[in-house]
Design a protein around this motif. Sequence first.
Motif, PDB file in Angstrom:
ATOM      1  N   HIS A  55      19.386  38.509 -11.044  1.00 37.82           N
ATOM      2  CA  HIS A  55      20.274  38.534 -12.194  1.00 37.82           C
ATOM      3  C   HIS A  55      21.495  37.686 -11.871  1.00 37.82           C
ATOM      4  N   SER A  91      25.202  35.494 -13.538  1.00 30.08           N
ATOM      5  CA  SER A  91      26.230  35.438 -14.579  1.00 30.08           C
ATOM      6  C   SER A  91      27.283  34.414 -14.198  1.00 30.08           C
ATOM      7  N   LYS A 120      31.493  36.893 -16.991  1.00 33.90           N
ATOM      8  CA  LYS A 120      30.337  37.722 -17.395  1.00 33.90           C
ATOM      9  C   LYS A 120      29.926  37.537 -18.850  1.00 33.90           C
ATOM     10  N   ARG A 148      24.998  35.809 -19.155  1.00 38.14           N
ATOM     11  CA  ARG A 148      24.167  36.605 -18.238  1.00 38.14           C
ATOM     12  C   ARG A 148      22.724  36.179 -18.400  1.00 38.14           C
ATOM     13  N   SER A 193      18.535  36.322 -16.285  1.00 35.31           N
ATOM     14  CA  SER A 193      17.678  36.753 -15.194  1.00 35.31           C
ATOM     15  C   SER A 193      16.695  35.615 -14.914  1.00 35.31           C
ATOM     16  N   GLU A 231      20.071  36.304 -21.150  1.00 37.19           N
ATOM     17  CA  GLU A 231      20.213  37.665 -21.695  1.00 37.19           C
ATOM     18  C   GLU A 231      21.381  37.780 -22.664  1.00 37.19           C
ATOM     19  N   ASP A 289      24.052  37.230  -8.977  1.00 34.88           N
ATOM     20  CA  ASP A 289      24.864  38.386  -8.625  1.00 34.88           C
ATOM     21  C   ASP A 289      24.227  39.284  -7.573  1.00 34.88           C
TER      22      ASP A 289
END
Length: 134
Positions: free
Chosen positions: A6, A8, A12, A15, A17, A52, A102
Amino acid sequence: MLKTYHGSCHCKQVRFSAQIDLANGTGKCNCSFCVKARNWSVLIKPEALQLESGEDALSGYQFNTFSTHHLFCRHCGIRVFSRGNIAEIGGAFASVSLASLDDLSPDELLAAPVHYADGLHNNWMETPAEIRHL
């Protein structure tokens, strides 16, 4: 081993994945963009990257052949990933900035092989004569 990471930007707002197998290697390049950005990334297939949130926060930059779209957060400025299509490296790709992941542990990062590309001379499969600064 394929693993979902994941990532970012700093604030943030963006985001994502990505399914990544670090054993396949990471990359550093000596082209004019990568040197200035101190880029250390991993290439994956476009379908292995899922945004995301934050599509509206992404801004981009392209140069030279416009074969790669470097994406960053327009709020905090952090480069998260790039998308492109370059035949010499296998066609369509996503390039994920390892610094934006992250949940990538220092041990995983240190264990990942690094491929050095001579992008400065469009000789992508060869290691540049000097790599210490990359």
